[in-house]
Design an enzyme around this catalytic site. Structure first.
Site, short mmCIF file in Angstrom:
data_model
loop_
_atom_site.label_atom_id
_atom_site.label_comp_id
_atom_site.label_asym_id
_atom_site.label_seq_id
_atom_site.Cartn_x
_atom_site.Cartn_y
_atom_site.Cartn_z
N HIS A 101 0.88 -1.18 0.00
CA HIS A 101 0.00 0.00 0.00
C HIS A 101 0.92 1.22 0.00
CE1 HIS A 101 -2.45 -2.90 2.39
NE2 HIS A 101 -3.50 -2.29 1.88
N ASP A 104 2.24 2.04 3.38
CA ASP A 104 3.16 1.09 4.04
C ASP A 104 4.60 1.52 3.81
OD1 ASP A 104 0.91 -0.59 4.21
OD2 ASP A 104 1.52 -1.80 2.48
N GLU A 232 -10.85 -6.57 -4.70
CA GLU A 232 -10.68 -7.65 -3.72
C GLU A 232 -11.92 -7.73 -2.83
OE1 GLU A 232 -6.94 -7.74 -1.54
OE2 GLU A 232 -8.00 -8.54 0.20
N GLU A 268 -9.13 -13.45 -1.73
CA GLU A 268 -8.41 -13.78 -0.50
C GLU A 268 -9.13 -14.91 0.23
OE1 GLU A 268 -6.89 -10.71 2.24
OE2 GLU A 268 -7.55 -12.02 3.87
N HIS A 271 -11.11 -13.93 3.34
CA HIS A 271 -12.32 -13.15 3.04
C HIS A 271 -13.42 -14.07 2.54
CE1 HIS A 271 -9.73 -9.28 2.38
NE2 HIS A 271 -9.54 -9.84 3.57
N ASP A 296 -4.88 -13.70 -2.75
CA ASP A 296 -4.24 -13.43 -1.47
C ASP A 296 -4.29 -14.73 -0.68
OD1 ASP A 296 -3.55 -10.87 -2.06
OD2 ASP A 296 -4.81 -9.90 -0.56
N ASP A 307 -10.86 -11.62 10.61
CA ASP A 307 -9.88 -11.80 9.55
C ASP A 307 -8.51 -12.06 10.20
OD1 ASP A 307 -8.94 -11.66 6.96
OD2 ASP A 307 -8.90 -9.48 6.89
N ASP A 309 -5.94 -13.67 9.03
CA ASP A 309 -4.80 -13.57 8.10
C ASP A 309 -3.64 -14.46 8.49
OD1 ASP A 309 -6.00 -11.74 6.36
OD2 ASP A 309 -5.19 -9.99 7.38
N ASP A 339 -0.83 -12.55 1.94
CA ASP A 339 -1.42 -11.50 2.77
C ASP A 339 -1.68 -12.14 4.14
OD1 ASP A 339 -2.68 -9.42 3.91
OD2 ASP A 339 -4.23 -9.18 2.38
C1 XLS Z 1 -7.65 -6.41 4.30
C2 XLS Z 1 -7.19 -6.65 2.94
C3 XLS Z 1 -6.08 -5.74 2.45
C4 XLS Z 1 -5.97 -5.78 0.96
C5 XLS Z 1 -5.17 -4.67 0.38
O1 XLS Z 1 -8.40 -7.19 4.87
O2 XLS Z 1 -6.83 -8.00 2.83
O3 XLS Z 1 -4.89 -6.02 3.07
O4 XLS Z 1 -5.43 -6.99 0.50
O5 XLS Z 1 -5.64 -3.43 0.78
CA CA Z 2 -7.49 -10.30 5.15
CA CA Z 3 -5.97 -9.08 1.12
#
Ligand code: XLS
Ligand code: CA
Ligand code: CA
Length: 436
Positions: A101, A104, A232, A268, A271, A296, A307, A309, A339
């Site tokens: 991003h 970042d 996404e 993702e 998600h 992702d 989430d 991750d 991700d």
């Molecule tokens: C957040 C998202 C984010 C996207 C990019 O939940 O996964 O990280 O991949 O903005």
């Molecule tokens: Ca995520």
């Molecule tokens: Ca993501």
């Protein structure tokens, strides 16, 4: 340049018998499978936000991780050291791509003009590091969800001034992505949704979101940026309802607003499960509608409703994902972006290596399993047989539009009760286990 991970050297492929936790046991980048190297099939990317900016903070406590590239009071110095550390990490790990991003890589300043200048400094450095290492940018994106100005959304904010701010930020992020030769650009609607419908004009917000995306498409064409745009999907978090809920919802939205040819989806895994689907479903939906763009690669925890991750280590998920990806022609502009974040208790820098190595090996095994599934063809043949009735006689007539209600009524009256066939779910599940 300083060395930030001196305890780790270049990660090598040592094969399945190796017990070295800092080696690949399955991912052999140069090995050719079905006409492409594993690196070309898998197109692994490391994400900047979790891996280099995440320090283990959660809603109940601050970060737990101490990193040597963080230790300066000067924000821009930290940004530069972090970038150097990131490229050292990418190179030692042996991935081909990274993702970020805008916020970042360079910290936000007091004005947009100053922020953009900071971004330019870091992007110039990233461009040089890319040239030195051969790393490529899989995709760039905008963080238009963390700053307080975006508390009510970016493109869907009730305020046109904030819409304009978001547009300006996205414009710049597309420019720097183009400058770095990015193969794609992601739109994730961080706060494009609502917390309560009582204060929300849902119809108007959807129109505005489409306007913002249309502006981005127009600008992309204007500057000749060739990367692929992705949406996404995510159903909720941080808002109660996000407008890019799932793949089906995004596809309908893009069609309604005439944007479907300009976007693909970035799916993702976590998600998908938040939306009440599995990863396999979201990928299959995209493949069926020619919308599969990028992935992702992570995982949620079914017992936690948020989430998480986590790094992907589930062989079933990776196998089914690679099966869909291979059957739909493979990844082209997209890749497998981790991700994912190490858990709050995994405080050492070396944990970042373990996490990525394990996930790369998981997808390498997924790829090999999927190739076995495709090469022996049993699953595909069984599915084809299940739909065999559509290849002849009655089915063929229906599919080709040669039969309507009246013909079908005549047929049914003449032929009586249809013969039923087992769906054989257990047999299919047993077959899948044979490949894992
Ligand atoms: C957040 C998202 C984010 C996207 C990019 O939940 O996964 O990280 O991949 O903005
Ligand atoms: Ca995520
Ligand atoms: Ca993501």
């Amino acid at each position: 340049m300083a060395e930030y991970f001196p305890e780790v050297g270049k990660i090598a492929y040592e094969g399945p018998d190796s017990d070295n936790p800092l080696a690949f046991r399955h991912y052999n980048a140069g090995e050719v499978i079905m006409g492409k190297t594993m690196a070309e099939h898998l197109r692994f990317a490391v994400c900047y936000w979790h891996t280099f900016k995440g320090l283990g903070g959660d809603p109940f406590g601050p970060g737990t991780m101490i990193r040597n590239y963080n230790d300066s009071g000067d924000e821009m110095k930290v940004a530069e050291m972090t970038l150097e550390a990131a490229f050292e990490f990418f190179t030692k790990l042996g991935v081909g791509f990274w993702c970020f991003h805008d916020r970042d890589i360079a910290p936000e300043a007091d004005t947009l003009a100053e922020t953009n200048k900071r971004l330019d400094v870091i992007v110039a450095k990233a461009k040089k590091l890319q040239a030195d290492t051969g790393l490529k940018l899989l995709w760039g994106t905008t963080n238009a969800f963390s700053h307080r100005r975006f508390m009510a959304g970016a493109g869907t904010n009730p305020s046109p001034e904030i819409f304009a701010y978001a547009a300006s930020q996205i414009k710049k992020a597309i420019e720097v992505t183009a400058e770095l030769g990015g193969e794609g650009y992601v739109f994730w609607g961080g706060r494009e949704g609502y917390d309560t419908l009582l204060n929300t004009d849902l119809g108007r917000e959807l129109e505005h979101l489409a306007k913002l995306l249309q502006m981005a498409v127009d600008y992309k064409k204007k500057i000749g940026f060739e990367g692929q745009f992705y949406i996404e999907p995510k159903p909720k978090e941080p808002t109660k309802h996000q407008y890019d809920f799932d793949a089906g919802n995004c596809y309908a939205f893009l069609q309604k607003f005439g944007l479907v040819d300009d976007f693909k989806l970035n799916i993702e895994a976590n998600h998908a499960t938040l939306a009440g689907h599995d990863f396999h479903h979201e990928l299959a939906f995209c493949a069926a509608n020619n919308m599969l763009g990028s992935v992702d690669a992570n995982r949620g925890d079914m017992l936690l409703g948020w989430d998480t991750d986590q790094f992907p280590t589930n062989l079933y998920d990776a196998t089914l994902a690679m099966y869909i990806i291979l059957k739909s022609g493979g990844l082209t502009t997209g890749g497998l972006n981790f991700d994912a974040k190490v858990r709050r208790q995994s405080i050492d820098a070396i944990d970042l290596f373990y996490a990525h190595i394990g996930s790369m090996d998981t997808f390498a095994r997924g790829l090999k399993n999927a190739v076995k599934m495709i090469e022996d063809g049993k699953l595909e043949a069984a599915v084809k047989a299940r739909y065999g009735g559509w290849d002849e006689g009655l089915g063929k007539k229906i599919e080709s539009g040669q039969a309507g209600f009246e013909e079908l009524e005549v047929y049914t009256l003449e032929n009586g009760e249809p013969e039923l066939k087992s769906g054989r779910q257990e047999l299919f599940e047993n077959l899948l286990n044979e490949y894992i």
